[in-house]
Scaffold this motif. Structure first.
Motif, PDB file in Angstrom:
ATOM      1  N   TRP A   4      37.618  32.104  36.073  1.00 29.67           N
ATOM      2  CA  TRP A   4      37.616  32.075  37.535  1.00 29.67           C
ATOM      3  C   TRP A   4      37.970  33.443  38.104  1.00 29.67           C
ATOM      4  O   TRP A   4      37.294  33.975  38.970  1.00 29.67           O
ATOM      5  N   ARG A   5      39.061  34.029  37.613  1.00 33.03           N
ATOM      6  CA  ARG A   5      39.509  35.320  38.131  1.00 33.03           C
ATOM      7  C   ARG A   5      38.481  36.405  37.849  1.00 33.03           C
ATOM      8  O   ARG A   5      38.252  37.284  38.678  1.00 33.03           O
ATOM      9  N   SER A   6      37.859  36.365  36.695  1.00 36.35           N
ATOM     10  CA  SER A   6      36.836  37.347  36.357  1.00 36.35           C
ATOM     11  C   SER A   6      35.681  37.271  37.346  1.00 36.35           C
ATOM     12  O   SER A   6      35.192  38.300  37.829  1.00 36.35           O
ATOM     13  N   TYR A   7      35.263  36.055  37.677  1.00 38.09           N
ATOM     14  CA  TYR A   7      34.191  35.879  38.660  1.00 38.09           C
ATOM     15  C   TYR A   7      34.628  36.406  40.031  1.00 38.09           C
ATOM     16  O   TYR A   7      33.946  37.230  40.634  1.00 38.09           O
ATOM     17  N   VAL A   8      35.759  35.937  40.521  1.00 40.20           N
ATOM     18  CA  VAL A   8      36.227  36.290  41.866  1.00 40.20           C
ATOM     19  C   VAL A   8      36.430  37.794  42.003  1.00 40.20           C
ATOM     20  O   VAL A   8      36.052  38.389  43.016  1.00 40.20           O
ATOM     21  N   GLU A   9      37.010  38.405  40.988  1.00 42.70           N
ATOM     22  CA  GLU A   9      37.342  39.817  41.075  1.00 42.70           C
ATOM     23  C   GLU A   9      36.142  40.727  40.818  1.00 42.70           C
ATOM     24  O   GLU A   9      36.212  41.921  41.072  1.00 42.70           O
ATOM     25  N   THR A  10      35.044  40.169  40.328  1.00 39.80           N
ATOM     26  CA  THR A  10      33.868  40.975  40.004  1.00 39.80           C
ATOM     27  C   THR A  10      32.749  40.829  41.019  1.00 39.80           C
ATOM     28  O   THR A  10      32.073  41.815  41.354  1.00 39.80           O
ATOM     29  N   GLN A  11      32.517  39.635  41.541  1.00 38.07           N
ATOM     30  CA  GLN A  11      31.323  39.402  42.364  1.00 38.07           C
ATOM     31  C   GLN A  11      31.284  40.271  43.610  1.00 38.07           C
ATOM     32  O   GLN A  11      30.249  40.831  43.938  1.00 38.07           O
ATOM     33  N   ALA A  12      32.393  40.450  44.299  1.00 44.21           N
ATOM     34  CA  ALA A  12      32.392  41.286  45.501  1.00 44.21           C
ATOM     35  C   ALA A  12      32.136  42.753  45.134  1.00 44.21           C
ATOM     36  O   ALA A  12      31.366  43.442  45.806  1.00 44.21           O
ATOM     37  N   ASP A  13      32.765  43.221  44.041  1.00 39.17           N
ATOM     38  CA  ASP A  13      32.556  44.608  43.614  1.00 39.17           C
ATOM     39  C   ASP A  13      31.114  44.834  43.165  1.00 39.17           C
ATOM     40  O   ASP A  13      30.543  45.905  43.417  1.00 39.17           O
ATOM     41  N   LEU A  14      30.520  43.857  42.493  1.00 35.53           N
ATOM     42  CA  LEU A  14      29.130  43.977  42.056  1.00 35.53           C
ATOM     43  C   LEU A  14      28.202  44.087  43.268  1.00 35.53           C
ATOM     44  O   LEU A  14      27.337  44.960  43.322  1.00 35.53           O
ATOM     45  N   ASN A  15      28.394  43.216  44.247  1.00 38.37           N
ATOM     46  CA  ASN A  15      27.573  43.288  45.463  1.00 38.37           C
ATOM     47  C   ASN A  15      27.766  44.607  46.196  1.00 38.37           C
ATOM     48  O   ASN A  15      26.804  45.192  46.698  1.00 38.37           O
ATOM     49  N   LEU A  60      24.121  32.782  31.625  1.00 37.24           N
ATOM     50  CA  LEU A  60      24.467  33.073  33.022  1.00 37.24           C
ATOM     51  C   LEU A  60      23.553  32.317  33.980  1.00 37.24           C
ATOM     52  O   LEU A  60      24.022  31.722  34.960  1.00 37.24           O
ATOM     53  N   ALA A  61      22.262  32.317  33.684  1.00 35.50           N
ATOM     54  CA  ALA A  61      21.310  31.585  34.527  1.00 35.50           C
ATOM     55  C   ALA A  61      21.621  30.092  34.511  1.00 35.50           C
ATOM     56  O   ALA A  61      21.610  29.441  35.565  1.00 35.50           O
ATOM     57  N   THR A  62      21.924  29.549  33.354  1.00 37.43           N
ATOM     58  CA  THR A  62      22.254  28.120  33.252  1.00 37.43           C
ATOM     59  C   THR A  62      23.516  27.798  34.048  1.00 37.43           C
ATOM     60  O   THR A  62      23.571  26.796  34.765  1.00 37.43           O
ATOM     61  N   ILE A  63      24.510  28.650  33.930  1.00 41.48           N
ATOM     62  CA  ILE A  63      25.775  28.438  34.652  1.00 41.48           C
ATOM     63  C   ILE A  63      25.517  28.381  36.156  1.00 41.48           C
ATOM     64  O   ILE A  63      25.946  27.444  36.836  1.00 41.48           O
TER      65      ILE A  63
END
Length: 163
Positions: free
Chosen positions: A27-38, A149-152
């Motif tokens: 969860w934290r990996s997703y939250v902390e990465t998605q905004a930076d990736l965008n 990743l696509a499946t998720i």
């Protein structure tokens, strides 16, 4: 005076199922990465004159029949409110990339239509965007990881759509 309605309380489960270490890391990996990736992808796109939001508008319109969509459908696709879509479109309409046109089928309906200038802008920006997506995500993963990743995200999207 008008009546006010109390907010509906959020229903809490009878017992909280706390995240274990693996779940919390995911969860934290997703939250902390998605905004930076965008943010990084947006920065890579900036020299083309487009924001990531503008780019998404042009992509959705380029993929639509006759390169036009009803405003309400475009707002849904972009996950924007009607006023949010109006604000998003104002700048790209001023730049001549999109125009607002009435529907031939229903005078009450407004359409967003991709202009030839908008199509050309998208075609010029697409290689920059694809390069950014490759460098920042796709090329970091192997084929199995990409499929996972696509499946998720397909599974998450389906659950959100069903809710």
């Amino acid at each position: 005076m008008g009546e006010t309605t109390a907010p509906t309380p959020i229903t809490q489960p009878t017992e909280t199922r706390w995240l274990d270490d693996v779940e919390m890391r995911a969860w934290r990996s997703y939250v902390e990465t998605q905004a930076d990736l965008n943010t990084a992808i947006e920065a890579d796109l900036r020299p083309t004159g487009l924001s990531l939001g503008d780019y998404q508008v042009l992509v959705f319109l380029s993929e639509a029949p006759d390169q036009r969509l009803r405003m309400c459908d475009l707002a849904d696709d972009l996950q924007l409110s009607p006023s949010g879509l109006t604000r998003r479109l104002d700048g790209i309409v001023r730049r001549g990339w999109v125009e607002r046109v009435g529907s031939d089928d229903d005078r009450r309906v407004m359409l967003a239509a991709l202009t030839p200038e908008g199509r050309a802008t998208l075609e010029c920006a697409a290689p920059t965007h694809v390069d950014s997506v490759r460098r920042r995500l796709v090329d970091l993963l192997d084929e199995d990881e990409l499929a996972t990743l696509a499946t998720i995200f397909d599974k998450v999207r389906t659950a959100l759509d069903d809710a």
